[in-house]
Each structure stands twice: as C-alpha cells, then as structure tokens.
Design a protein around this motif. Structure first.
Motif, mmCIF file in Angstrom:
data_model
loop_
_atom_site.group_PDB
_atom_site.id
_atom_site.type_symbol
_atom_site.label_atom_id
_atom_site.label_comp_id
_atom_site.label_asym_id
_atom_site.label_seq_id
_atom_site.Cartn_x
_atom_site.Cartn_y
_atom_site.Cartn_z
ATOM 1 N N ALA A 49 0.824 -1.214 0.000
ATOM 2 C CA ALA A 49 0.000 0.000 0.000
ATOM 3 C C ALA A 49 0.857 1.263 0.000
ATOM 4 C CB ALA A 49 -0.926 -0.006 1.216
ATOM 5 N N ARG A 50 1.922 1.252 0.793
ATOM 6 C CA ARG A 50 2.786 2.435 0.834
ATOM 7 C C ARG A 50 3.429 2.689 -0.540
ATOM 8 N NH1 ARG A 50 7.179 4.489 5.278
ATOM 9 N NH2 ARG A 50 8.090 6.098 3.962
ATOM 10 N N HIS A 51 3.871 1.630 -1.185
ATOM 11 C CA HIS A 51 4.499 1.782 -2.493
ATOM 12 C C HIS A 51 3.488 2.260 -3.538
ATOM 13 C CE1 HIS A 51 7.505 0.918 -5.611
ATOM 14 N NE2 HIS A 51 6.489 0.476 -6.339
ATOM 15 N N TYR A 391 -0.742 6.947 17.272
ATOM 16 C CA TYR A 391 -0.636 7.215 15.834
ATOM 17 C C TYR A 391 -0.386 5.915 15.088
ATOM 18 C CZ TYR A 391 1.574 8.353 11.398
ATOM 19 O OH TYR A 391 1.904 8.394 10.068
ATOM 20 N N GLU A 392 -1.132 5.700 14.016
ATOM 21 C CA GLU A 392 -0.886 4.577 13.124
ATOM 22 C C GLU A 392 -0.670 5.133 11.720
ATOM 23 O OE1 GLU A 392 -0.338 1.648 13.898
ATOM 24 O OE2 GLU A 392 -1.289 1.271 15.845
ATOM 25 N N PRO A 393 0.345 4.648 10.999
ATOM 26 C CA PRO A 393 0.605 5.145 9.642
ATOM 27 C C PRO A 393 -0.626 4.985 8.755
ATOM 28 C CG PRO A 393 2.380 3.716 10.381
ATOM 29 C CD PRO A 393 1.288 3.585 11.399
ATOM 30 N N SER A 394 -0.863 5.961 7.906
ATOM 31 C CA SER A 394 -2.063 5.937 7.068
ATOM 32 C C SER A 394 -2.043 4.801 6.058
ATOM 33 C CB SER A 394 -2.226 7.274 6.336
ATOM 34 O OG SER A 394 -1.070 7.570 5.572
ATOM 35 N N TYR A 395 -0.854 4.284 5.709
ATOM 36 C CA TYR A 395 -0.811 3.153 4.780
ATOM 37 C C TYR A 395 -1.121 1.830 5.487
ATOM 38 C CZ TYR A 395 3.953 2.831 6.687
ATOM 39 O OH TYR A 395 5.031 2.752 7.535
ATOM 40 N N LYS A 396 -1.225 1.859 6.802
ATOM 41 C CA LYS A 396 -1.645 0.702 7.587
ATOM 42 C C LYS A 396 -3.129 0.803 7.933
ATOM 43 C CE LYS A 396 -0.844 -1.312 12.207
ATOM 44 N NZ LYS A 396 -0.019 -1.235 13.441
ATOM 45 N N LEU A 398 -6.271 2.544 6.445
ATOM 46 C CA LEU A 398 -6.584 3.188 5.170
ATOM 47 C C LEU A 398 -8.020 3.689 4.973
ATOM 48 C CD1 LEU A 398 -4.632 0.927 2.651
ATOM 49 C CD2 LEU A 398 -4.353 3.387 2.907
ATOM 50 N N PRO A 399 -8.869 3.749 5.981
ATOM 51 C CA PRO A 399 -10.236 4.218 5.714
ATOM 52 C C PRO A 399 -10.310 5.604 5.075
ATOM 53 C CG PRO A 399 -10.168 3.150 7.832
ATOM 54 C CD PRO A 399 -8.736 3.269 7.366
ATOM 55 N N PHE A 400 -9.333 6.454 5.348
ATOM 56 C CA PHE A 400 -9.301 7.778 4.725
ATOM 57 C C PHE A 400 -8.240 7.837 3.622
ATOM 58 C CE2 PHE A 400 -11.029 8.507 8.994
ATOM 59 C CZ PHE A 400 -12.203 9.166 8.670
ATOM 60 N N HIS A 401 -7.815 6.659 3.165
ATOM 61 C CA HIS A 401 -6.801 6.536 2.123
ATOM 62 C C HIS A 401 -5.467 7.135 2.592
ATOM 63 C CE1 HIS A 401 -9.869 4.941 -0.464
ATOM 64 N NE2 HIS A 401 -10.626 6.001 -0.253
ATOM 65 N N THR A 402 -4.518 7.216 1.692
ATOM 66 C CA THR A 402 -3.196 7.693 2.073
ATOM 67 C C THR A 402 -2.514 8.320 0.867
ATOM 68 O OG1 THR A 402 -1.106 7.049 3.146
ATOM 69 C CG2 THR A 402 -2.004 5.511 1.542
ATOM 70 N N PRO A 404 -0.981 11.263 -1.776
ATOM 71 C CA PRO A 404 -1.520 12.479 -2.384
ATOM 72 C C PRO A 404 -3.035 12.482 -2.565
ATOM 73 C CG PRO A 404 0.462 11.780 -3.545
ATOM 74 C CD PRO A 404 0.115 10.685 -2.582
ATOM 75 N N ARG A 405 -3.659 11.285 -2.607
ATOM 76 C CA ARG A 405 -5.110 11.224 -2.791
ATOM 77 C C ARG A 405 -5.836 10.912 -1.483
ATOM 78 N NH1 ARG A 405 -6.454 10.264 -8.994
ATOM 79 N NH2 ARG A 405 -8.438 11.118 -8.314
ATOM 80 N N SER A 406 -5.203 11.215 -0.353
ATOM 81 C CA SER A 406 -5.874 10.992 0.937
ATOM 82 C C SER A 406 -7.096 11.895 1.044
ATOM 83 C CB SER A 406 -4.912 11.257 2.097
ATOM 84 O OG SER A 406 -4.438 12.585 2.045
ATOM 85 N N CYS A 407 -8.033 11.494 1.900
ATOM 86 C CA CYS A 407 -9.335 12.159 1.992
ATOM 87 C C CYS A 407 -9.210 13.578 2.550
ATOM 88 C CB CYS A 407 -10.263 11.330 2.866
ATOM 89 S SG CYS A 407 -11.882 12.076 3.110
ATOM 90 N N LEU A 408 -9.642 14.560 1.768
ATOM 91 C CA LEU A 408 -9.604 15.957 2.209
ATOM 92 C C LEU A 408 -10.693 16.253 3.231
ATOM 93 C CD1 LEU A 408 -9.005 17.777 -1.201
ATOM 94 C CD2 LEU A 408 -7.371 17.520 0.670
ATOM 95 N N GLY A 409 -11.771 15.479 3.185
ATOM 96 C CA GLY A 409 -12.900 15.735 4.076
ATOM 97 C C GLY A 409 -12.860 14.948 5.366
#
Length: 459
Positions: A49-51, A391-396, A398-402, A404-409
């Motif tokens: 996911a991170r890649h 804190y958990e890394p967003s690539y782990k 992912l409900p708000f994605h991670t 450049p296209r992570s959730c703005l809202g």
C-alpha cells in the motif's frame, strides 16, 4: 477464477479477506479469461500500500477504464488523474481547510440534529416503531451533504420518510456504476448500446441529477448577481471566485463527485458505529461517561446537543470511531491501474494494463497487522498508556486513504459523525431487532445488505 467471483459476489469481501490471510505476503493475483482483460493484483499488505499510494503514486492512476465506468462524474476530483485532478484537489483543499467553512459545516450539523434527527427519533420512540437506522443515516447525511455542498436542504429525513427523486437517482446510478465495475467491459458496453437494464436506469438517473445540478447552480448565480447573503456552501464559495464562476463543467463535476462521496461514506460509517454500540454496550457506557464530562446544550425538547469543539476532547469516543472504521471502512476497496512495469518491495512484478485492488476491509482483519485480537472490537488499541491517541501510519490504517489522494474531508466527516452519534446515544438507546443479522454488502460503499433494523427508546 471468474466463476468463483460470479458465484460468490455477495460475500466477496469476506471470501477475499480469508484468501488474503492465507496467502503468502497477504496478496494474490486474480485472473479471469484473457480476452476480458481481467488481470488483477489484490493486496492487504501495508508495504504494498505504501508503495502503490505514496512512494510510486504516479505509476498507479485511476486509469482510463475507471474514467469510462464513472463517465457521469466527468473530470471530477475522485475520477480524474494528472493536472485535472491536481486542479480540483487544490481548490477543494483550500476550501476545506478554511475555518469559516468548517464552522459552517458544524453549525449546519447541529441544526439538522435539532430540527430533523431529534424529532424523527422522538417520534419513533413514542410510537415504538422498528426503523431502519441505515436508511435514516442515508437521509440525514444526504440532507447535510446537499446543504454544505450546494446550499440546498432537501429535507428528506422526516417522519413520513417520503421518497426523493434526487436520492433515488443517486441510488440508481450507484447501482449501475457498481454493475459496470464487476462485469467485464464488453458486457456492460453492450447493455449501454442497447439502453437496457442498469444502463437505462443510469441514463434516467443521470438526467435527474443534471437537472438538479443546473437548478442549484442557477440559484447560486442569481444570489451572487442580486447581492443576497447566503451560507458559504462549497458551490457558493467556488462561484465567488472569478476563475471558476463561469465554468459550468467544473461546478457540475464538483457537485456530483462530492454528493456521491459525502452522502454514502459518512452514513455507512455512522451505521456500522451504531451497530457496534448495540453489540458492545460496555463501549457505549464509556462513551456516555465521557460525554457527561463535557458541556452540552439542552434544547426546548429537553435533549442534549454537543458542540464540535467539546467533542474533540474525548479520547475514548475518537478511539471507538477509529476502531469501527478499522473493521468496517466506508470504502472497502481502493482501485488503481498500472501505468509502467514495476516491482513492489515485496517482490511482486506488475505490468501495464493490470488492475490493482487494495482491500482496506481485509487489511483491518489481518493478524500480521493488528495482532491475534484483530477481529475484536477494542477501542483501547488506539490509546497509549499515557491516555493519548496512538498514531498509526495511514498506509496501515486506510479508511481515509493515504498519500496524495488521501481524503480531504476527513476532519469534516469525523466532526459530523461525532456530533450525530453523541446526540443519539446520549439521548436514546437502541436495540437491534431480534433475528435481524446485519452483514456487509459488496459494493463501492460498505452498506449493510439488509439495513439495520432497530427499536429506539428515549433515555
């Protein structure tokens, strides 16, 4: 593998999750008939996911097939790639980080709670009625979404639960889009050419949405010309900028993209969270204890309403929402195309034309990520020994994605969820109807297949 997909489509999320848990590296390839172009890499591995979504983001766009499936949304933020997507994202980011807009959304949420949600639940409680809380959340979320996006309150959350043509059109279009996604492209293209089935309903629903969009854009335009004051909705804010004021295409795509995204994702999150409160009463009790520790306003009906700023202080409440999203992410799958040949850090080779699917649903159920208790609902896993949020890394997670296209809202969604849920569980108790078994529906959004049937009782 196509027969397996067709035969198990309704339970594909759980089936694929089990396969991912058993697979080496928590990923596998799905192969359909070669002539249908169904070569898909499915993963629930955070390293993948991170890649895919951060380190080599440019190589994994939404792609032409995705754009064609979602043609109704045009070049909107959730569909476009490249410079078009960047333009939409910059505009949306500037607006959603604006304090005035966030305050407006919070005030709007409070108004809908007092004027629509509370009266609906009081009535249901007094009548001892069985209600579908998922349908209620969809209606509430749609009212709030049309208001902060387009400056229109459709008022579809009411005692009589009357049908609304705009909401029905969105439902019909969403069903047709998902049909396109799961069916081989030649099949749905033939149906589109013949204008039958889902494709016919797509056209009909699309026309209803286009008429609605044209009307609200014209209304906002008249407001500006006549110098009338109006709430700072997304549409009004955009139209006050000279460069986009005359761009009907941009405004249309913005409304349609955000309406689909905001209504369904927020309502799904609320539905699964309320289900968790019914199933785990000890969690609900702790949340109510937290709510008792902050200030609240009492309405004329004697019901409590909480402000967004006060709710931000509550650690366990926030942790409970994150735990619910871990197990039931509103968007269970994240789909991308492969642009150039690439090798993932896990050694998997991907070639152009392949599809990549990251299963956020499966990722929340991985022992390798969350431990042996990964299937248990434990808000405590999000709280440190010091009592702070972990804190958990967003690539782990992912409900708000991670990337450049992570959730703005994200913050807006969390604010709405907290305000609505707090007003519900503090003032009312909910009990799932005996014999009703909620289960996830395989779709773009993680709705419940048969709704969530409950009885409501005023505390």
């Amino acid at each position: 593998m196509l027969p397996v997909l067709v035969a198990n489509l309704s339970r594909m999320l759980d089936l694929s999750s089990r396969k991912l848990r058993r697979s080496n590296g928590n990923h596998f390839f799905f192969h359909g008939p070669w002539f249908l172009g169904m070569s898909i890499f499915v993963t629930a591995n955070p390293v993948d996911a991170r890649h895919l979504f951060i380190d080599n983001f440019q190589n994994y766009p939404k792609g032409k097939d995705f754009y064609e499936i979602f043609e109704l949304g045009g070049d909107g933020i959730f569909i476009a790639d490249g410079d078009t997507w960047k333009y939409h994202r910059v505009k949306a980011q500037m607006l959603m980080s604006n304090t005035r807009f966030r305050v407006f959304v919070a005030q709007l949420s409070r108004q809908k709670i007092e004027n629509a949600l509370h009266p609906f639940l009081v009535h249901a409680s007094s009548q001892n009625k069985i209600i579908d809380i998922q349908d209620m959340f969809l209606r509430l979320s749609f009212d709030m979404s049309t208001n902060f996006i387009a400056g229109v309150d459709l008022g579809i959350l009411s005692r009589d639960l009357s049908e609304n043509p705009i909401a029905r059109a969105i439902d019909e279009v969403a069903a047709a889009l998902f049909f396109r996604f799961v069916m081989p492209r030649p099949w749905w293209k033939l149906l589109r050419a013949l204008s039958v089935g889902h494709e016919k309903r797509m056209v009909t629903g699309g026309r209803v949405l286009d008429r609605f969009v044209a009307e609200v854009i014209e209304e906002r335009r008249r407001e500006i010309i006549e110098g009338r004051d109006a709430p700072p909705s997304m549409l009004r804010s955009y139209m006050e900028e000279t460069e986009v004021q005359e761009s009907y295409k941009f405004l249309r795509e913005t409304i349609i993209n955000f309406l689909f995204a905001a209504r369904d994702t927020t309502s799904a999150a609320m539905t699964w969270f309320l289900w968790a409160m019914c199933r785990y009463p000890h969690v609900e009790e702790k949340i109510i204890d937290e709510l008792n520790s902050i200030s609240k306003s009492i309405t004329s009906d004697g019901l409590a309403v909480f402000e967004a700023e006060q709710l931000e202080k509550l650690i366990y409440f926030h942790a409970s929402i994150l735990e619910s999203l871990r197990l039931h992410p509103s968007t269970p799958l994240n789909i991308r195309s492969v642009l150039k040949p690439d090798t993932l850090p896990t050694g998997v080779k991907l070639t152009p034309g392949m599809k990549v699917v990251a299963s956020m649903y499966a990722m929340g159920r991985m022992k390798t990520i969350w431990g042996d208790d990964c299937l248990e609902f434990k808000p405590e896993r999000w709280i440190s020994k010091e009592g702070e949020l972990k804190y958990e890394p967003s690539y782990k997670f992912l409900p708000f994605h991670t990337g450049p296209r992570s959730c703005l809202g994200k913050q807006i969604a969390l604010t709405q969820i907290k305000m609505v849920i707090a007003a519900m569980v503090y003032n009312f108790s909910f009990e799932i109807v005996e014999g009703h078994v909620p289960e996830p529906k395989f779709s773009f959004i993680l709705h419940m297949k048969n709704g969530l049937m409950v009885r409501v009782k005023k505390r």
